[in-house]
Write an enzyme that holds these catalytic residues in place. Sequence first.
Site, short mmCIF file in Angstrom:
data_model
loop_
_atom_site.label_atom_id
_atom_site.label_comp_id
_atom_site.label_asym_id
_atom_site.label_seq_id
_atom_site.Cartn_x
_atom_site.Cartn_y
_atom_site.Cartn_z
N ASP A 15 0.87 -1.18 0.00
CA ASP A 15 0.00 0.00 0.00
C ASP A 15 0.91 1.23 0.00
O ASP A 15 1.71 1.41 0.91
CB ASP A 15 -0.86 -0.02 1.28
CG ASP A 15 -1.79 1.17 1.38
OD1 ASP A 15 -2.82 1.06 2.06
OD2 ASP A 15 -1.50 2.22 0.75
N ILE A 16 0.77 2.05 -1.00
CA ILE A 16 1.69 3.20 -1.16
C ILE A 16 1.59 4.16 0.03
O ILE A 16 2.56 4.85 0.36
CB ILE A 16 1.44 3.92 -2.49
CG1 ILE A 16 2.65 4.78 -2.90
CG2 ILE A 16 0.15 4.74 -2.46
CD1 ILE A 16 2.63 5.27 -4.32
N ASN A 29 -7.02 12.90 -10.21
CA ASN A 29 -7.75 13.34 -11.41
C ASN A 29 -7.60 14.86 -11.48
O ASN A 29 -7.11 15.48 -10.54
CB ASN A 29 -9.24 12.92 -11.36
CG ASN A 29 -9.95 13.51 -10.16
OD1 ASN A 29 -10.02 14.72 -10.00
ND2 ASN A 29 -10.43 12.64 -9.29
N GLY A 37 -9.42 4.65 -5.38
CA GLY A 37 -8.07 4.08 -5.56
C GLY A 37 -6.99 4.73 -4.71
O GLY A 37 -7.17 5.00 -3.53
N ASP A 39 -5.84 7.71 -4.93
CA ASP A 39 -6.27 9.06 -4.55
C ASP A 39 -7.07 9.01 -3.25
O ASP A 39 -6.81 9.74 -2.29
CB ASP A 39 -7.15 9.60 -5.69
CG ASP A 39 -7.21 11.12 -5.73
OD1 ASP A 39 -7.93 11.64 -6.59
OD2 ASP A 39 -6.56 11.78 -4.90
N SER A 127 -2.69 5.18 -13.89
CA SER A 127 -3.66 4.94 -14.97
C SER A 127 -4.10 3.49 -15.13
O SER A 127 -4.93 3.20 -16.00
CB SER A 127 -3.14 5.44 -16.33
OG SER A 127 -3.23 6.85 -16.40
N GLY A 129 -5.78 1.59 -13.05
CA GLY A 129 -7.00 1.22 -12.29
C GLY A 129 -8.23 1.75 -12.99
O GLY A 129 -8.59 1.31 -14.09
N TYR A 131 -8.59 4.24 -14.70
CA TYR A 131 -8.32 4.76 -16.05
C TYR A 131 -7.98 3.65 -17.05
O TYR A 131 -7.64 3.93 -18.20
CB TYR A 131 -7.23 5.84 -16.00
CG TYR A 131 -7.70 7.17 -15.41
CD1 TYR A 131 -9.04 7.38 -15.07
CD2 TYR A 131 -6.82 8.22 -15.19
CE1 TYR A 131 -9.47 8.58 -14.55
CE2 TYR A 131 -7.23 9.44 -14.66
CZ TYR A 131 -8.58 9.59 -14.35
OH TYR A 131 -9.00 10.80 -13.82
#
Length: 176
Positions: A15-16, A29, A37, A39, A127, A129, A131
């Site tokens: 997990d980042i 976005n 996600g 974000d 991008s 996920g 996207y």
Amino acid sequence: MGNEDHTGITLIQGDITGQSVDAVVNAANSSLLGGGGVDGAIHRKGGPKILEECRELRASRYEEGLPAGQAVATTAGDLPARWVIHTVGPVYSTSEDRSGILSSCFTESLRVAGELGAGSVAFPAISTGVYRWPLDDAARIAAQAVMNSSAQVPDIRFVLFDERALSAFQKAFDTA
Ligand code: APR
């Protein structure tokens, strides 16, 4: 120091938001006002200070929102990091080649990290996920962008959420 020899690039599954680095890159976005996600995780764990600074950016430099491919830093709030670098990935398209925009997310984030003097930066698989960018292709673009970047960030990490993403990035870096 370029990253041609790709020293200092590590791939991690996890997990980042748990990464203790100077800068965490957010797959944002254009609104900069949060989402799901990565974000969602960054704002949830980092707390309201991040959104406060994002709102200030929207009220000043980015009235129209942050364009895809660009990057901007805010505080990291309660994350174990100093900054969040928000970048907006392109939505995958079969009719238009947007790989340059995806590549720019990595190079612009590294440029901002270098300007901040960040010694370490953690990237998600931008991008891939919501996207919908195919993982292998995104990994190839990410590897190329980071290895050709001239940015001076000695410790670059890719934090992949699952085994499938980790192996896609491992393959991309092995063949880059
Ligand atoms: N840590 C690391 N990686 C994560 C995490 C996490 N906590 N959560 C999700 N991921 C992975 C996903 O599995 C995917 O591989 O990050 C990658 C990017 O997925 P998204 O977060 O959906 O980002 P993206 O595809 O760029 O779409 C951006 O989604 O969340 C919204 O507000 C965001 O509108 C924007 C869009």
